[in-house]
Structures are given as C-alpha cells and as structure tokens.
Design a protein around this motif. Sequence first.
Motif, PDB file in Angstrom:
ATOM      1  N   HIS A 215       0.832  -1.166   0.018  1.00 13.05           N
ATOM      2  CA  HIS A 215      -0.171   0.107  -0.032  1.00 13.05           C
ATOM      3  C   HIS A 215       0.940   1.175   0.308  1.00 13.05           C
ATOM      4  O   HIS A 215       1.322   1.710   1.128  1.00 13.05           O
ATOM      5  CB  HIS A 215      -0.806   0.089   1.128  1.00 13.05           C
ATOM      6  CG  HIS A 215      -1.863  -1.195   1.304  1.00 13.05           C
ATOM      7  ND1 HIS A 215      -3.038  -1.202   1.009  1.00 13.05           N
ATOM      8  CD2 HIS A 215      -1.257  -2.561   1.603  1.00 13.05           C
ATOM      9  CE1 HIS A 215      -3.584  -2.545   1.041  1.00 13.05           C
ATOM     10  NE2 HIS A 215      -2.551  -3.252   1.547  1.00 13.05           N
ATOM     11  N   ALA A 216       1.227   1.637  -1.357  1.00 17.14           N
ATOM     12  CA  ALA A 216       2.220   2.727  -1.333  1.00 17.14           C
ATOM     13  C   ALA A 216       1.952   4.232  -1.309  1.00 17.14           C
ATOM     14  O   ALA A 216       0.522   4.522  -1.737  1.00 17.14           O
ATOM     15  CB  ALA A 216       2.770   2.494  -2.812  1.00 17.14           C
ATOM     16  N   GLY A 217       2.646   4.828  -0.727  1.00 14.24           N
ATOM     17  CA  GLY A 217       2.289   6.526  -0.644  1.00 14.24           C
ATOM     18  C   GLY A 217       2.707   7.000  -2.046  1.00 14.24           C
ATOM     19  O   GLY A 217       3.371   6.325  -2.803  1.00 14.24           O
ATOM     20  N   THR A 218       2.170   8.303  -2.234  1.00 16.20           N
ATOM     21  CA  THR A 218       1.998   8.741  -3.789  1.00 16.20           C
ATOM     22  C   THR A 218       3.632   8.671  -4.093  1.00 16.20           C
ATOM     23  O   THR A 218       4.012   8.704  -5.237  1.00 16.20           O
ATOM     24  CB  THR A 218       1.617  10.043  -3.734  1.00 16.20           C
ATOM     25  OG1 THR A 218       0.124   9.794  -3.402  1.00 16.20           O
ATOM     26  CG2 THR A 218       1.409  10.776  -5.014  1.00 16.20           C
ATOM     27  N   ARG A 219       4.544   9.318  -3.208  1.00 19.03           N
ATOM     28  CA  ARG A 219       5.978   9.511  -3.422  1.00 19.03           C
ATOM     29  C   ARG A 219       6.677   8.293  -3.759  1.00 19.03           C
ATOM     30  O   ARG A 219       7.765   8.197  -4.621  1.00 19.03           O
ATOM     31  CB  ARG A 219       6.568  10.110  -2.203  1.00 19.03           C
ATOM     32  CG  ARG A 219       6.945  11.207  -2.484  1.00 19.03           C
ATOM     33  CD  ARG A 219       7.906  12.158  -1.434  1.00 19.03           C
ATOM     34  NE  ARG A 219       8.650  11.384  -0.512  1.00 19.03           N
ATOM     35  CZ  ARG A 219       8.963  11.345   0.572  1.00 19.03           C
ATOM     36  NH1 ARG A 219       8.671  12.546   0.960  1.00 19.03           N
ATOM     37  NH2 ARG A 219       9.533  10.597   1.342  1.00 19.03           N
ATOM     38  N   SER A 220       6.290   6.961  -3.294  1.00  6.73           N
ATOM     39  CA  SER A 220       6.977   5.952  -3.536  1.00  6.73           C
ATOM     40  C   SER A 220       6.407   4.967  -4.414  1.00  6.73           C
ATOM     41  O   SER A 220       7.131   3.960  -5.046  1.00  6.73           O
ATOM     42  CB  SER A 220       7.061   5.138  -2.169  1.00  6.73           C
ATOM     43  OG  SER A 220       5.655   4.687  -1.632  1.00  6.73           O
ATOM     44  N   VAL A 221       5.499   5.214  -5.128  1.00  6.61           N
ATOM     45  CA  VAL A 221       4.725   4.470  -6.450  1.00  6.61           C
ATOM     46  C   VAL A 221       5.706   4.251  -7.371  1.00  6.61           C
ATOM     47  O   VAL A 221       5.768   3.131  -7.809  1.00  6.61           O
ATOM     48  CB  VAL A 221       3.364   5.135  -6.718  1.00  6.61           C
ATOM     49  CG1 VAL A 221       2.969   4.456  -8.300  1.00  6.61           C
ATOM     50  CG2 VAL A 221       2.285   5.072  -5.855  1.00  6.61           C
TER      51      VAL A 221
ATOM     52  N   ARG B  54       6.787   0.428  -9.011  1.00  9.13           N
ATOM     53  CA  ARG B  54       6.459   0.130 -10.241  1.00  9.13           C
ATOM     54  C   ARG B  54       7.914  -0.288 -10.865  1.00  9.13           C
ATOM     55  O   ARG B  54       7.982  -1.211 -11.831  1.00  9.13           O
ATOM     56  CB  ARG B  54       6.007   1.514 -11.027  1.00  9.13           C
ATOM     57  CG  ARG B  54       4.596   1.745 -10.652  1.00  9.13           C
ATOM     58  CD  ARG B  54       3.799   2.318 -11.809  1.00  9.13           C
ATOM     59  NE  ARG B  54       2.678   2.655 -11.266  1.00  9.13           N
ATOM     60  CZ  ARG B  54       1.423   1.982 -11.672  1.00  9.13           C
ATOM     61  NH1 ARG B  54       1.598   0.584 -12.155  1.00  9.13           N
ATOM     62  NH2 ARG B  54       0.027   2.448 -11.218  1.00  9.13           N
TER      63      ARG B  54
END
Length: 103
Positions: free
Chosen positions: A75-81, A85
């Motif tokens: 469940h990734a935070g926006t910065r770590s997407v 990927r």
Amino acid sequence: MSRLRQRPVGDEPVGMVWLALLDRVPRPGGWDRCCGDLQTLYVVPEHRGQGLGAALVDAAASYAWERGAERVTVHAGTRSVPLYRRAGFGPSPVLLHRARPQE
C-alpha cells in the motif's frame, strides 16, 4: 510472521523494510497458502537515490517467495509509487479494498 531487513553502512542501519507474511484461507489443492505484504520501507534521506530502497524491496519479495508466498502486495504512498513500479509492482483488477466509513 513478520520480518525486518536492514541495510547498514558501516555500523549504522540506513534503511529498513518490514514484510508481513500472512496465512491465507485454504482451498482445494492449496492447504498451505500465504501472501506477503510490504508494510514499511524507509531509507535515511541522505542515502536515498542509491538503490538501497530497491534492494530492500527485492530482498523482501525474495524472502516471501522463498517461503511460498503467492504474491507480495504494498500500500504505497504517492511518493513511493514509482519505486514500486520499477520493482515490478502494478495494479491488480482483483485486489479490492473498502475504507472504513467516516464517523
């Protein structure tokens, strides 16, 4: 079962990942099932951008697969997407979630 992995520089840890291995409901032909969930990844800011986070993600995923996990989720935070990927994670059309209603 949960597992913590660290990446030290010298004697000091500069990054860590927390992997939870969770039992799954048995099904015909699959009585001993589990999945992995990456719950925390952290690299000290001055050591970011050197591949440590990617190495920790790879180590955690390998650890889960060696123990029979069918999949590894995060469940990734926006910065770590972008990091996840690049590590091979992507959206799933069958993994749904339901948020707790606002009170």
